[in-house]
Scaffold this motif. Structure first.
Motif, short mmCIF file in Angstrom:
data_model
loop_
_atom_site.label_atom_id
_atom_site.label_comp_id
_atom_site.label_asym_id
_atom_site.label_seq_id
_atom_site.Cartn_x
_atom_site.Cartn_y
_atom_site.Cartn_z
N GLU A 30 28.42 77.33 108.76
CA GLU A 30 27.64 76.42 109.59
C GLU A 30 26.14 76.46 109.31
N ASP A 31 25.62 77.58 108.84
CA ASP A 31 24.17 77.72 108.64
C ASP A 31 23.70 76.85 107.47
N ALA A 32 23.10 75.69 107.81
CA ALA A 32 22.73 74.73 106.78
C ALA A 32 21.66 75.26 105.84
N GLY A 33 20.95 76.27 106.27
CA GLY A 33 19.90 76.84 105.44
C GLY A 33 20.43 77.39 104.12
N THR A 34 21.70 77.69 104.08
CA THR A 34 22.27 78.26 102.84
C THR A 34 22.93 77.18 101.97
N TYR A 35 22.97 75.95 102.46
CA TYR A 35 23.62 74.89 101.67
C TYR A 35 22.80 74.60 100.42
N ARG A 36 23.50 74.17 99.35
CA ARG A 36 22.80 73.87 98.11
C ARG A 36 23.32 72.57 97.47
N SER A 37 22.42 71.94 96.73
CA SER A 37 22.77 70.76 95.94
C SER A 37 22.75 71.11 94.46
N LEU A 38 23.51 70.36 93.68
CA LEU A 38 23.54 70.56 92.24
C LEU A 38 23.15 69.27 91.52
N PHE A 39 22.50 69.46 90.39
CA PHE A 39 22.19 68.36 89.49
C PHE A 39 23.16 68.50 88.32
N SER A 40 23.89 67.44 87.99
CA SER A 40 24.98 67.57 87.02
C SER A 40 24.71 66.76 85.76
N CYS A 41 25.23 67.26 84.65
CA CYS A 41 25.15 66.54 83.37
C CYS A 41 26.56 66.26 82.88
N VAL A 42 26.85 64.97 82.66
CA VAL A 42 28.17 64.55 82.21
C VAL A 42 28.06 64.08 80.76
N ASP A 43 29.00 64.49 79.93
CA ASP A 43 29.00 64.07 78.53
C ASP A 43 29.37 62.59 78.44
N ALA A 44 28.53 61.82 77.74
CA ALA A 44 28.72 60.37 77.70
C ALA A 44 30.04 59.98 77.03
N GLU A 45 30.49 60.78 76.06
CA GLU A 45 31.72 60.42 75.34
C GLU A 45 32.97 60.97 76.02
N THR A 46 32.99 62.30 76.25
CA THR A 46 34.20 62.90 76.81
C THR A 46 34.30 62.69 78.31
N MET A 47 33.16 62.41 78.95
CA MET A 47 33.08 62.28 80.40
C MET A 47 33.40 63.59 81.12
N GLU A 48 33.30 64.71 80.39
CA GLU A 48 33.44 66.01 81.05
C GLU A 48 32.07 66.46 81.56
N VAL A 49 32.11 67.26 82.62
CA VAL A 49 30.85 67.77 83.16
C VAL A 49 30.40 68.91 82.25
N ARG A 50 29.23 68.75 81.61
CA ARG A 50 28.75 69.76 80.66
C ARG A 50 28.16 70.96 81.37
N TRP A 51 27.29 70.70 82.33
CA TRP A 51 26.64 71.78 83.06
C TRP A 51 26.08 71.24 84.37
N GLN A 52 25.70 72.19 85.23
CA GLN A 52 25.06 71.83 86.49
C GLN A 52 23.87 72.76 86.72
N VAL A 53 22.93 72.29 87.54
CA VAL A 53 21.76 73.11 87.87
C VAL A 53 21.72 73.29 89.38
N LEU A 54 21.65 74.54 89.80
CA LEU A 54 21.49 74.85 91.21
C LEU A 54 20.01 74.68 91.56
N ILE A 55 19.73 73.92 92.61
CA ILE A 55 18.33 73.63 92.93
C ILE A 55 18.01 73.95 94.39
N ASP A 56 16.73 73.98 94.68
CA ASP A 56 16.28 73.95 96.08
C ASP A 56 16.10 72.50 96.47
N GLY A 57 16.28 72.20 97.74
CA GLY A 57 16.14 70.81 98.19
C GLY A 57 17.33 69.99 97.74
#
Ligand code: RUQ
Ligand code: CUA
Ligand code: CA
Length: 641
Positions: free
Chosen positions: A221-248
């Motif tokens: 429940e503590d929203a202060g610990t929630y996190r968003s990710l920025f994702s990179c998808v491969d244009a050809e395979t459409m697989e998720v290549r990597w993600q970045v854990l961020i603040d905000g």
């Protein structure tokens, strides 16, 4: 309010008083309709209504094509929470096609055929995994800074999915769900590889996660610990290549022309769970991603994974990215709750619109790169302008002549402003007049885009604006109003409103590009389909226990089987190949009482799997008018006990 179509240095005292929106002003934002009412009863509009377009403008009357005349631009539009993509011709604004992707579509049988279900994703029982979607942003693949006509991508905010559209056939061919992300909102392809100069085209698509969640999603429940990710998808395979854990959080996404940077505006640096919390800070951020460094970190194994996902996640939080020379991310401070971030066609700037601040912030990309090289001390130095442009700025388009066009949601206006003049003004030249023109639009504009706007080939001809409220502009049809999309001639000094178009809710972002940039194919090749029935002689019924395969072809005005027999309760897979190879000769196939209806375009093969119902005769008929004997184009499914 403003009685002048230009705003200069002397206006800053007026603006200074409401530099940031307070909660009372925000009531206008949350109640857009109330804001328009006040406006109507108030002062005269800032610009005269464009009843008589100036004939000197290239686009005057251009929206009115003569019968048979073709449009000169394509528009790709996101369909909003109808969950599909729209294809328009511009400048007419005529809708040519809806491309289903996330949501079933009865016209073409999307979500009914096995081929489309495989793309959409199914549950173990064969039912569709999801039947709803919410598309916001669509962007296309690039080569050398312009669209190359290969692909477009579109997001589904509800289920964090990204769909790819093939621009040769204008169909969706792949859908990927992002792991550990909720509220996937902004999307933008890169424009080239940051490292390899030979790769001058799109190979990745960046996706911004808007809602923070516990990672892994535990229900904490503590929203202060929630996190968003920025994702990179491969244009050809459409697989998720990597993600970045961020603040905000991430909202919209932009990419640089050199492939080195991507950015996302952040309205919730507070990481609040309630809207009051999300607007408590005076400033938020535009987060920059150093693509080459992120990929190097992934390669070097400096990542972790979350939950059952194997996607590498690198750490882009502020605490661990303090040293510019190793940082993966940079958080550029921008005013309170910004919205759109857009890349100028001169390749130099990202522009972040203020939303709760009446400003636009111009960030110079070269300075951000210098910061990553340790050559600029303060990241804030990358901000080369932060100027007041009007109330509720959301999204920005460009004309390729140095001007930006930003939607002002609260003012119900488009403001045209000169980027160089804004930079001069910011640097202290208070005589620099950066606001060039203002145009009232009807009403409360959100997205805006210009022809070729976010490419190096921005041509400054047409602007399209997505107005969130149409109010009185169309015949009333009950409580649900159409939205109003307006086309504007942007070729002259002053903008000229050319046309209103009612649109079924709820379209969002769009791109507009020259028609020669895509080369659509209008007939499929039989070889595109491994299950094609290439010869009518191969038609027939093959039984394997309770499983029955029916193979059939269509050639106007007949199906190759005049009737076929199955047994009640059989699991029937029907494969239909359209052997007609003439453009525009599409057939349909509907089976009464079996929830089957789909089409086969010329050369296409599609299949459906269903359970044969009660014993009886079922007339399967062609739904798509194809021939003088279209009504006669039928076959019987005879279900035996
Ligand atoms: S956001 S109105 Cu979903 Cu495109 Cu800015
Ligand atoms: Cu085939 Cu109508
Ligand atoms: Ca905020």
């Amino acid at each position: 309010m403003k009685d002048d179509s230009t705003l200069s240095a002397s206006d800053t005292t007026v603006w200074g008083r409401r530099r940031f929106l307070n909660t009372a002003a925000l009531a206008g934002l949350t109640m857009g309709a109330a804001a328009c009412t006040e406006k109507e009863s108030g002062a005269a509009p800032a610009t005269a209504p464009a009843a008589a377009p100036d004939a000197a403008h290239a686009g005057a009357n251009a929206t009115h094509l003569k019968p048979g005349e073709l449009d000169t631009y394509y528009g790709l539009w996101s369909g909003g929470h109808t969950g599909d993509m729209r294809v328009l011709g511009l400048p007419s604004g005529r809708e040519l096609l809806r491309i289903p992707c996330f949501v079933p579509d009865a016209l073409v049988g999307w979500g009914i055929t096995n081929e489309s279900k495989a793309i959409m994703g199914t549950k173990p029982n064969g039912a569709l995994r999801y039947t709803v979607g919410d598309t916001h942003h669509t962007h296309a693949s690039y080569k050398d800074g312009n669209y190359d006509g290969r692909y477009a991508w579109i997001n589904d905010k509800i289920n964090s999915r990204i769909a790819r559209i093939r621009l040769d056939y204008f169909i969706c061919d792949k859908i990927t769900q992002l792991p550990n992300v909720q509220g996937f909102h902004g999307i933008f392809p890169d424009k080239r590889d940051p490292v390899d100069p030979a790769i001058n085209y799109t190979t990745r698509v960046f996706c911004g996660g808007e809602f923070g969640i516990p990672l892994p999603n535990s229900g904490l429940e503590d929203a202060g610990t929630y996190r968003s990710l920025f994702s990179c998808v491969d244009a050809e395979t459409m697989e998720v290549r990597w993600q970045v854990l961020i603040d905000g959080n991430c909202d919209l996404v932009a990419t640089s022309y050199d492939g080195k940077l991507a950015a996302s505006n952040q309205y919730n640096t507070e990481m609040g769970a309630r809207y009051e919390d999300m607007m408590s800070a005076e400033r938020d951020a535009c987060i920059f991603f150093n693509i080459a460094r992120i990929e190097a970190a992934v390669k070097a194994g400096k990542f972790k994974t979350f939950g059952s996902s194997k996607v590498p996640v690198v750490d882009g939080t502020q605490a661990t990215n303090q040293d510019p020379t190793t940082a993966l991310t940079a958080y550029v401070s921008v005013p309170k709750n910004p919205h759109g971030v857009n890349a100028s066609p001169d390749q130099k700037y990202f522009i972040c619109a203020g939303k709760l601040s009446p400003t636009a912030t111009v960030i110079e990309l070269a300075k951000v790169l210098e910061w990553f090289d340790g050559k600029v001390e303060k990241l804030d130095d990358a901000i080369v302008a932060e100027v007041e442009i009007g109330l509720g700025p959301l999204h920005t388009a460009f004309d390729g002549r140095g001007n930006a066009y930003t939607t002002l949601f609260l003012d119900s206006q488009i403001v045209k402003w000169n980027v160089d003049a804004a930079i001069k003004f910011h640097a202290g030249d208070k005589a620099a007049k950066y606001v060039v023109d203002r145009l009232d639009v009807q009403y409360q504009p959100g997205h805006i885009n210009g022809s070729q706007s976010e490419t190096i080939a921005a041509d400054g001809k047409y602007l399209a604006v997505g107005c969130k409220f149409s109010k009185d502009r169309f015949l009333p049809v009950g409580p649900l109003h159409a939205e109003n999309e307006q086309i504007i001639d942007m070729s002259g000094e002053k903008m000229v409103l050319l046309a209103d178009h009612p649109v079924r809710g709820e379209p969002h972002d769009f791109i507009i590009f020259k028609r020669d940039l895509v080369k659509p194919k209008q007939v499929y090749s039989l070889d595109d389909f491994p299950n094609a029935v290439k010869d009518p002689k191969d038609s027939g019924v093959v039984r394997n226990g309770k499983k029955v395969t029916v193979k059939m072809t269509s050639q106007a005005p007949a199906f190759s089987l005049r009737e076929f027999k199955v047994k009640a309760g059989d699991e029937v897979t029907l494969i239909l190949t359209n052997l007609d190879k003439i453009e525009d000769l599409t057939h349909g196939f509907a089976i009464p009482n079996h929830d089957v209806n789909f089409i086969v375009n010329p050369g296409e093969t599609a299949s459906v799997t269903f359970t044969a119902g009660d014993p009886g005769v079922y007339w399967c008929y062609c739904t798509h008018f194809c021939h003088a004997l279209h009504l006669e184009m039928r076959t019987r499914m005879i279900v035996e006990a």
